[in-house]
Design an enzyme around this catalytic site. Structure first.
Site, PDB file in Angstrom:
ATOM      1  N   ARG A 110      96.591  31.844  86.026  1.00  0.00           N
ATOM      2  CA  ARG A 110      95.828  33.040  86.395  1.00  0.00           C
ATOM      3  C   ARG A 110      96.567  34.364  86.297  1.00  0.00           C
ATOM      4  O   ARG A 110      95.987  35.380  85.967  1.00  0.00           O
ATOM      5  CB  ARG A 110      95.414  32.892  87.857  1.00  0.00           C
ATOM      6  CG  ARG A 110      94.079  32.322  87.927  1.00  0.00           C
ATOM      7  CD  ARG A 110      93.659  32.181  89.322  1.00  0.00           C
ATOM      8  NE  ARG A 110      92.732  31.077  89.273  1.00  0.00           N
ATOM      9  CZ  ARG A 110      92.241  30.464  90.303  1.00  0.00           C
ATOM     10  NH1 ARG A 110      92.573  30.849  91.501  1.00  0.00           N
ATOM     11  NH2 ARG A 110      91.409  29.492  90.150  1.00  0.00           N
ATOM     12  N   ARG A 130      99.644  30.574  92.763  1.00  0.00           N
ATOM     13  CA  ARG A 130      98.987  29.291  93.081  1.00  0.00           C
ATOM     14  C   ARG A 130      98.288  28.706  91.854  1.00  0.00           C
ATOM     15  O   ARG A 130      97.584  29.406  91.129  1.00  0.00           O
ATOM     16  CB  ARG A 130      97.951  29.508  94.177  1.00  0.00           C
ATOM     17  CG  ARG A 130      97.113  28.278  94.478  1.00  0.00           C
ATOM     18  CD  ARG A 130      96.167  28.535  95.620  1.00  0.00           C
ATOM     19  NE  ARG A 130      95.148  29.487  95.281  1.00  0.00           N
ATOM     20  CZ  ARG A 130      93.921  29.176  94.858  1.00  0.00           C
ATOM     21  NH1 ARG A 130      93.570  27.909  94.700  1.00  0.00           N
ATOM     22  NH2 ARG A 130      93.056  30.116  94.595  1.00  0.00           N
ATOM     23  N   HIS A 143      91.899  37.701  95.145  1.00  0.00           N
ATOM     24  CA  HIS A 143      91.295  36.377  95.361  1.00  0.00           C
ATOM     25  C   HIS A 143      92.018  35.547  96.420  1.00  0.00           C
ATOM     26  O   HIS A 143      91.391  34.918  97.252  1.00  0.00           O
ATOM     27  CB  HIS A 143      91.323  35.641  94.020  1.00  0.00           C
ATOM     28  CG  HIS A 143      90.709  34.287  94.029  1.00  0.00           C
ATOM     29  ND1 HIS A 143      89.384  34.081  94.337  1.00  0.00           N
ATOM     30  CD2 HIS A 143      91.229  33.041  93.750  1.00  0.00           C
ATOM     31  CE1 HIS A 143      89.098  32.790  94.245  1.00  0.00           C
ATOM     32  NE2 HIS A 143      90.205  32.141  93.909  1.00  0.00           N
ATOM     33  N   GLU A 149      90.943  23.361  84.729  1.00  0.00           N
ATOM     34  CA  GLU A 149      91.127  24.786  85.029  1.00  0.00           C
ATOM     35  C   GLU A 149      92.494  25.245  84.541  1.00  0.00           C
ATOM     36  O   GLU A 149      93.340  24.421  84.161  1.00  0.00           O
ATOM     37  CB  GLU A 149      90.971  25.033  86.534  1.00  0.00           C
ATOM     38  CG  GLU A 149      89.529  24.878  87.006  1.00  0.00           C
ATOM     39  CD  GLU A 149      89.323  25.093  88.499  1.00  0.00           C
ATOM     40  OE1 GLU A 149      90.295  25.403  89.206  1.00  0.00           O
ATOM     41  OE2 GLU A 149      88.180  24.937  88.947  1.00  0.00           O
ATOM     42  N   HIS A 158      91.844  36.909  90.803  1.00  0.00           N
ATOM     43  CA  HIS A 158      91.115  35.965  89.953  1.00  0.00           C
ATOM     44  C   HIS A 158      90.685  36.723  88.706  1.00  0.00           C
ATOM     45  O   HIS A 158      90.138  37.831  88.815  1.00  0.00           O
ATOM     46  CB  HIS A 158      89.899  35.396  90.678  1.00  0.00           C
ATOM     47  CG  HIS A 158      89.348  34.170  90.020  1.00  0.00           C
ATOM     48  ND1 HIS A 158      88.727  34.208  88.789  1.00  0.00           N
ATOM     49  CD2 HIS A 158      89.349  32.864  90.390  1.00  0.00           C
ATOM     50  CE1 HIS A 158      88.365  32.981  88.444  1.00  0.00           C
ATOM     51  NE2 HIS A 158      88.733  32.147  89.406  1.00  0.00           N
TER      52      HIS A 158
HETATM   53  P1  FAD Z   1      88.809  30.147 105.513  1.00  0.00           P
HETATM   54  O1  FAD Z   1      87.965  29.127 104.900  1.00  0.00           O
HETATM   55  O2  FAD Z   1      88.729  31.509 104.960  1.00  0.00           O
HETATM   56  O3  FAD Z   1      88.437  30.226 107.069  1.00  0.00           O
HETATM   57  C1  FAD Z   1      88.979  31.253 107.869  1.00  0.00           C
HETATM   58  C2  FAD Z   1      88.356  31.168 109.242  1.00  0.00           C
HETATM   59  O4  FAD Z   1      89.106  31.953 110.165  1.00  0.00           O
HETATM   60  C3  FAD Z   1      86.925  31.698 109.321  1.00  0.00           C
HETATM   61  O5  FAD Z   1      86.199  30.821 110.130  1.00  0.00           O
HETATM   62  C4  FAD Z   1      87.070  33.029 110.042  1.00  0.00           C
HETATM   63  O6  FAD Z   1      85.956  33.411 110.800  1.00  0.00           O
HETATM   64  C5  FAD Z   1      88.222  32.702 110.962  1.00  0.00           C
HETATM   65  N1  FAD Z   1      88.923  33.883 111.460  1.00  0.00           N
HETATM   66  C6  FAD Z   1      89.665  34.776 110.756  1.00  0.00           C
HETATM   67  N2  FAD Z   1      90.144  35.728 111.584  1.00  0.00           N
HETATM   68  C7  FAD Z   1      89.691  35.430 112.820  1.00  0.00           C
HETATM   69  C8  FAD Z   1      89.818  36.052 114.090  1.00  0.00           C
HETATM   70  N3  FAD Z   1      90.504  37.191 114.260  1.00  0.00           N
HETATM   71  N4  FAD Z   1      89.205  35.482 115.149  1.00  0.00           N
HETATM   72  C9  FAD Z   1      88.463  34.339 115.010  1.00  0.00           C
HETATM   73  N5  FAD Z   1      88.305  33.716 113.835  1.00  0.00           N
HETATM   74  C10 FAD Z   1      88.913  34.255 112.758  1.00  0.00           C
HETATM   75  N6  FAD Z   1      90.403  27.092  96.331  1.00  0.00           N
HETATM   76  C11 FAD Z   1      90.410  25.888  95.719  1.00  0.00           C
HETATM   77  O7  FAD Z   1      91.298  25.067  95.962  1.00  0.00           O
HETATM   78  N7  FAD Z   1      89.420  25.580  94.830  1.00  0.00           N
HETATM   79  C12 FAD Z   1      88.408  26.431  94.512  1.00  0.00           C
HETATM   80  O8  FAD Z   1      87.530  26.109  93.730  1.00  0.00           O
HETATM   81  C13 FAD Z   1      88.407  27.709  95.133  1.00  0.00           C
HETATM   82  N8  FAD Z   1      87.450  28.610  94.828  1.00  0.00           N
HETATM   83  C14 FAD Z   1      87.393  29.779  95.526  1.00  0.00           C
HETATM   84  C15 FAD Z   1      86.355  30.655  95.300  1.00  0.00           C
HETATM   85  C16 FAD Z   1      86.229  31.804  96.058  1.00  0.00           C
HETATM   86  C17 FAD Z   1      85.094  32.743  95.801  1.00  0.00           C
HETATM   87  C18 FAD Z   1      87.183  32.086  97.065  1.00  0.00           C
HETATM   88  C19 FAD Z   1      87.063  33.313  97.906  1.00  0.00           C
HETATM   89  C20 FAD Z   1      88.252  31.228  97.263  1.00  0.00           C
HETATM   90  C21 FAD Z   1      88.369  30.066  96.514  1.00  0.00           C
HETATM   91  N9  FAD Z   1      89.418  29.186  96.719  1.00  0.00           N
HETATM   92  C22 FAD Z   1      89.425  27.986  96.070  1.00  0.00           C
HETATM   93  C23 FAD Z   1      90.389  29.413  97.770  1.00  0.00           C
HETATM   94  C24 FAD Z   1      89.995  28.597  99.008  1.00  0.00           C
HETATM   95  O9  FAD Z   1      88.584  28.572  99.119  1.00  0.00           O
HETATM   96  C25 FAD Z   1      90.564  29.169 100.277  1.00  0.00           C
HETATM   97  O10 FAD Z   1      91.927  29.443 100.114  1.00  0.00           O
HETATM   98  C26 FAD Z   1      90.397  28.188 101.420  1.00  0.00           C
HETATM   99  O11 FAD Z   1      89.051  27.825 101.531  1.00  0.00           O
HETATM  100  C27 FAD Z   1      90.881  28.808 102.710  1.00  0.00           C
HETATM  101  O12 FAD Z   1      90.538  27.948 103.761  1.00  0.00           O
HETATM  102  P2  FAD Z   1      91.031  28.303 105.211  1.00  0.00           P
HETATM  103  O13 FAD Z   1      90.489  27.241 106.102  1.00  0.00           O
HETATM  104  O14 FAD Z   1      92.472  28.556 105.217  1.00  0.00           O
HETATM  105  O15 FAD Z   1      90.331  29.721 105.544  1.00  0.00           O
HETATM  106  C1  SIN Z   2      87.642  28.977  90.609  1.00  0.00           C
HETATM  107  O1  SIN Z   2      86.725  28.185  90.768  1.00  0.00           O
HETATM  108  O2  SIN Z   2      87.878  29.570  89.558  1.00  0.00           O
HETATM  109  C2  SIN Z   2      88.529  29.239  91.758  1.00  0.00           C
HETATM  110  C3  SIN Z   2      89.445  28.122  91.921  1.00  0.00           C
HETATM  111  C4  SIN Z   2      90.553  28.476  92.851  1.00  0.00           C
HETATM  112  O3  SIN Z   2      90.650  29.591  93.344  1.00  0.00           O
HETATM  113  O4  SIN Z   2      91.388  27.609  93.065  1.00  0.00           O
END
Ligand code: FAD
Ligand code: SIN
Length: 532
Positions: A291, A387, A352, A115, A243
């Site tokens: 990015r 990032r 993103h 990537e 993104h």
């Molecule tokens: P999240 O997985 O977003 O979880 C947040 C949680 O908090 C949820 O359960 C939500 O309900 C809860 N929550 C929020 N507010 C409240 C509230 N007020 N009360 C109760 N619960 C609450 N990163 C990579 O490293 N590789 C990738 O390939 C990649 N691809 C991506 C593709 C997409 C489409 C997206 C959107 C992101 C991608 N990212 C990727 C980024 C990565 O997925 C996220 O940064 C990461 O998953 C965040 O994890 P997290 O546990 O911090 O939050």
């Molecule tokens: C992607 O798959 O392009 C997203 C990867 C990331 O957000 O780290």
């Protein structure tokens, strides 16, 4: 409700932490709250995968460290980068031991994708639904632990601190402490108190403050906003990652479908409206530049050609390989009538990822005692000004492990607080008109998208700030007189988070990484972190 460890969020950060503390302390209670269904998270939508040094014949820690520092444009904390890169592979092994699948090559080794910004192929992935697979494995493990209660449809509204015991709490107050949270039970509509020894915020990102985002609707910056209200420290919010390649669907607002960067890693090429490949005019790394550079290049091509998107050309790519690596993307394209062997995919940048957030140390500790933050809501110093792709899932796993270690050590002296008053809803009524919330949300998204997007300027930021002041004033007035609802709380949180982004952007009088201000186009090493 009383619990030892309270976890807000059921994405990779929250679930990884919950498992660690539950396994290390079988006699302690762990409660995980999540505001909708348990797997509706940014984690579930992750496509590309998780970056880690895996093949030591071709790759090494130093290269991954240098790539991360390079993308971060001078603002990463080296000690954090070193910790995440070096500890990452062990955390991935633990996830594999829990049952998470990653694609393998014919020789049985993990298939490593490439990537933007990575000098080597090092992205472990499961087809183009890596996050869904990781979330599945983690949820399955959490559900099997008898000392973890996973409660969905609980909306956390605020952190409980000394403020709720009647003390004046300011940013400068020493020893601010978190005793738990107030959370709205969305099934009974009752506000509950969850009192805890240790509270972890793992509430994810804030993409929903923009008109178009790759994030699902849960990403409203709640954890950052509630920490700011509780007078905790928030850092570097101006660095919002767009993104480059979200699928462009005319008229769509809200969550856009992502076309993973791994497609460019496998040979996909960006072309403008005239069909020209253009990245050579912007960066020697072409389509696989970091990015921030690719998103700005696309933005510039869209402006030159007066279009709302550019194209990702996959027509030359091996169809069978594409089907194997990107079945989800193929299915989505087919569902809207695109044949990737014949048609180019229309794509445009979309909000993103939030690189800033709740400031933490290397153990995930925030500035508030007994409150930890991990995952996208945290600002650990890993990402700096931008990032590196696929470093987010890695960061969440490494920091969940580190925070869990620290939290387990702190739990014996983290006594539960009593005498917390019940939620005060006197003088509040049901809002008569939902339009007061929905229209303000549209205005907020408009302001953030048009004035605080990929390109910023002093006058745009000033205008955004004035419009946010008005939205803030009106929404606070509505909040004071309304029975709380998730919609109103989310709007309030999104306004707070937008304010923090605009303030950070105004303080940062330079262009660096994801923050580009046309009035200050150069880098000045004036400040490391902007902390609000
Ligand atoms: P999240 O997985 O977003 O979880 C947040 C949680 O908090 C949820 O359960 C939500 O309900 C809860 N929550 C929020 N507010 C409240 C509230 N007020 N009360 C109760 N619960 C609450 N990163 C990579 O490293 N590789 C990738 O390939 C990649 N691809 C991506 C593709 C997409 C489409 C997206 C959107 C992101 C991608 N990212 C990727 C980024 C990565 O997925 C996220 O940064 C990461 O998953 C965040 O994890 P997290 O546990 O911090 O939050
Ligand atoms: C992607 O798959 O392009 C997203 C990867 C990331 O957000 O780290």
């Amino acid at each position: 409700m009383e619990t030892d460890f309270l976890v807000i969020g059921s994405g990779i950060a929250g679930l990884s932490f919950a498992l660690k503390v539950a396994d290390a302390c079988p006699d302690r209670r762990v409660t995980v709250l999540t505001k909708t269904v348990s797997d509706e998270t940014n984690t579930k939508y992750a496509q590309g995968g998780v970056a880690a040094v895996w093949d030591e014949e071709t790759d090494d820690f130093e290269k991954h460290i240098e790539d991360t520092l390079g993308a971060g444009d001078g603002l990463c904390r080296r000690e954090v980068v070193e910790a995440v890169v070096r500890e990452g592979p062990d955390r991935i092994r633990e996830l594999i031991a829990l049952g998470a699948q990653f694609d393998k090559d014919a020789d049985g080794g993990f298939s490593l994708g490439r990537e933007g910004g990575h000098s080597e192929p090092r992205i472990l992935h499961y087809k183009d639904v890596t996050g869904r697979e990781m979330e599945r494995a983690l949820l399955e493990a959490v559900r099997a632990r008898p000392n973890i209660a996973l409660l969905s449809h609980f909306f956390v509204v605020d952190l409980i601190t000394q403020h709720h015991l009647g003390y004046l709490v300011m940013k400068s107050t020493p020893g601010i402490e978190c005793y738990g949270v107030y959370a709205l039970d969305l099934q009974t509509h009752r506000m509950e108190q969850f009192l805890a020894g240790i509270t972890l915020l793992a509430t994810g990102g804030n993409g929903c403050i923009y008109r178009n985002t790759t994030n699902p609707s849960i990403a409203t910056g709640d954890g950052v906003a509630m920490t700011y209200r509780a007078k905790g420290r928030i850092a570097n919010m101006e660095f919002i990652q767009f993104h480059p390649t979200a699928l462009y669907e005319p008229g769509l607002r809200g969550q856009s479908f992502l076309i993973t960067e791994a497609v460019r890693g496998d040979g996909g090429r960006l072309r403008n409206a005239a069909g020209e490949a253009f990245m050579h005019r912007y960066d020697a790394r072409l389509d696989l530049a970091p990015r921030d550079i690719v998103a700005r290049a696309i933005d510039s091509e869209m402006k030159i050609h007066g279009t709302e998107h550019v194209y990702l050309d996959c027509r030359h790519m091996d169809r069978t390989k594409f089907e194997q690596h990107f079945p989800n993307i193929l299915e989505k394209c087919q569902s809207i009538g695109l044949d990737i062997s014949r048609d180019m995919i229309p794509v445009a940048p979309a909000a993103h990822y939030s690189c800033g957030g709740i400031q933490t140390d290397l153990q995930g500790r925030t500035s508030i005692r007994h409150l930890f933050a991990v995952g996208e809501c945290a600002s650990t110093g890993l990402h700096g000004a931008n990032r590196l792709a696929s470093n987010s899932l890695l960061e969440a796993m490494v920091f969940a492990h580190r925070s869990a270690g620290e939290a387990i050590g702190a739990i014996p002296e983290a006594a539960l607080q009593s005498d917390i008053p019940a939620w005060n809803e006197s003088g509040t009524t049901e809002p008569k008109e939902r339009i007061l919330i929905t229209q303000s949300l549209k205005e907020l998204q408009q302001v953030m998208s048009d004035y605080v997007g990929i390109l910023r300027s002093d006058v745009r930021l000033q205008r955004a700030s004035r419009r946010l002041d008005l939205l803030h004033e009106e929404t606070e007035e509505l909040y004071r007189h309304s029975v709380v609802s998730p919609q109103l709380c989310e709007l309030r949180n999104m306004i707070t988070v937008s304010y923090l982004i605009v303030k950070g952007a105004q303080f940062r009088k330079e262009s660096r990484g994801l923050h580009y201000n046309t009035d200050h186009p150069h880098r000045h090493q004036l400040v490391q972190d902007i902390v609000l």
